[in-house]
Motif scaffolding. Structure first.
Motif, PDB file in Angstrom:
ATOM      1  N   ILE A 220       3.904 -17.982  -3.220  1.00  0.00           N
ATOM      2  CA  ILE A 220       3.732 -18.191  -1.781  1.00  0.00           C
ATOM      3  C   ILE A 220       2.528 -17.426  -1.250  1.00  0.00           C
ATOM      4  O   ILE A 220       1.865 -17.854  -0.303  1.00  0.00           O
ATOM      5  N   GLU A 221       2.189 -16.292  -1.884  1.00  0.00           N
ATOM      6  CA  GLU A 221       1.014 -15.532  -1.457  1.00  0.00           C
ATOM      7  C   GLU A 221      -0.263 -16.348  -1.622  1.00  0.00           C
ATOM      8  O   GLU A 221      -1.200 -16.228  -0.820  1.00  0.00           O
TER       9      GLU A 221
ATOM     10  N   VAL B 171      -4.279 -16.368   5.461  1.00  0.00           N
ATOM     11  CA  VAL B 171      -3.266 -15.489   6.023  1.00  0.00           C
ATOM     12  C   VAL B 171      -2.574 -14.751   4.887  1.00  0.00           C
ATOM     13  O   VAL B 171      -2.591 -15.193   3.734  1.00  0.00           O
ATOM     14  N   SER B 172      -1.954 -13.644   5.202  1.00  0.00           N
ATOM     15  CA  SER B 172      -1.223 -12.884   4.193  1.00  0.00           C
ATOM     16  C   SER B 172       0.118 -13.552   3.912  1.00  0.00           C
ATOM     17  O   SER B 172       0.610 -14.364   4.685  1.00  0.00           O
ATOM     18  N   GLY B 173       0.709 -13.179   2.764  1.00  0.00           N
ATOM     19  CA  GLY B 173       2.030 -13.695   2.438  1.00  0.00           C
ATOM     20  C   GLY B 173       3.049 -13.404   3.525  1.00  0.00           C
ATOM     21  O   GLY B 173       3.758 -14.315   3.984  1.00  0.00           O
ATOM     22  N   PRO B 174       3.148 -12.140   3.999  1.00  0.00           N
ATOM     23  CA  PRO B 174       4.105 -11.849   5.073  1.00  0.00           C
ATOM     24  C   PRO B 174       3.858 -12.664   6.340  1.00  0.00           C
ATOM     25  O   PRO B 174       4.801 -13.079   7.012  1.00  0.00           O
ATOM     26  N   ALA B 175       2.581 -12.925   6.670  1.00  0.00           N
ATOM     27  CA  ALA B 175       2.280 -13.718   7.862  1.00  0.00           C
ATOM     28  C   ALA B 175       2.779 -15.152   7.706  1.00  0.00           C
ATOM     29  O   ALA B 175       3.205 -15.786   8.666  1.00  0.00           O
TER      30      ALA B 175
ATOM     31  N   HIS C  72       6.057 -18.649   9.714  1.00  0.00           N
ATOM     32  CA  HIS C  72       6.097 -20.099   9.878  1.00  0.00           C
ATOM     33  C   HIS C  72       7.186 -20.751   9.036  1.00  0.00           C
ATOM     34  O   HIS C  72       7.762 -21.762   9.439  1.00  0.00           O
ATOM     35  N   PHE C  73       7.435 -20.224   7.846  1.00  0.00           N
ATOM     36  CA  PHE C  73       8.425 -20.791   6.930  1.00  0.00           C
ATOM     37  C   PHE C  73       9.223 -19.658   6.298  1.00  0.00           C
ATOM     38  O   PHE C  73       8.663 -18.615   5.963  1.00  0.00           O
TER      39      PHE C  73
END
Length: 203
Positions: free
Chosen positions: A41-42, A50-54, A58-59
């Motif tokens: 996902i990262e 965008v970063s993985g946490p960001a 959204h999802f």
């Protein structure tokens, strides 16, 4: 420097896509090439800056992203079919519009075709049921039109013919690279029309 996560990206036509749409598009391209399990996902976040946490804003995760991707395209196909059938002046025109719309989808969204074929089992069960329900409704739009054109043909035969035509049209991820898109669209329209004519001829 990564883009601000709230800033939408421009589209080729000059409009702007939401960040959510950007993420879905990037994920579709990555999943089509390397498979659902081969893409962290990262990396999806990195593809849109965008970063993985960001991305989790959204999802909730990759499964939710994949589910929305496949539910969305199934919903759009069904809604498009209903619109074309309703607007057509007669069943023959409705069938031509259905063929043209599906061919346009097949030529413009080959990544989604690959993903659906390979990854539907990775979608959580509630969303998978929704995808299959929408697909059944999409098929029935075709069957209704074909039944109006060929009332003597049993609906199961018309349904089988529709699925067979989808198989033909959805083969474009493997066959559409050598021809000009307009030529490929014309070829597919002719082949699909011939296949349906053969299916209902009774020969």
């Amino acid at each position: 420097m990564p883009r601000n996560d709230t800033a939408p990206a421009p589209t080729p036509g000059g409009g702007r896509r939401s960040r959510r749409e950007e993420i879905l598009g990037a994920a579709a391209n990555l999943f089509a090439v390397r498979g659902f399990h081969g893409v962290p996902i990262e990396e999806i976040g990195s593809a849109v800056g965008v970063s993985g946490p960001a991305l989790y804003r959204h999802f909730s995760g990759k499964e939710a992203l994949l589910a929305e991707m496949l539910v969305d395209i199934s919903s759009r196909l069904r809604e498009s079919a209903a619109t074309h059938v309703t607007a057509a002046p007669d069943p023959s025109s409705a069938l031509e519009r259905l063929l043209s719309a599906h061919i346009n989808f097949a030529l413009s969204e080959p990544a989604l075709i690959r993903i659906h074929d390979r990854e539907l089992d990775n979608v959580p069960e509630p969303a998978r049921r929704q995808v299959r329900r929408l697909q059944r409704l999409y098929v029935e739009e075709w069957v209704t039109v074909l039944n109006e054109l060929h009332p003597a043909i049993p609906p199961p035969r018309l349904r089988a013919a529709t699925h067979a035509v989808f198989g033909l049209l959805n083969s474009t991820p493997h066959s559409a690279g050598e021809l000009d898109p307009a030529d490929m669209a014309d070829l597919l329209q002719r082949m699909a029309r011939t296949a349906l004519t053969t299916a209902v001829s009774g020969d």
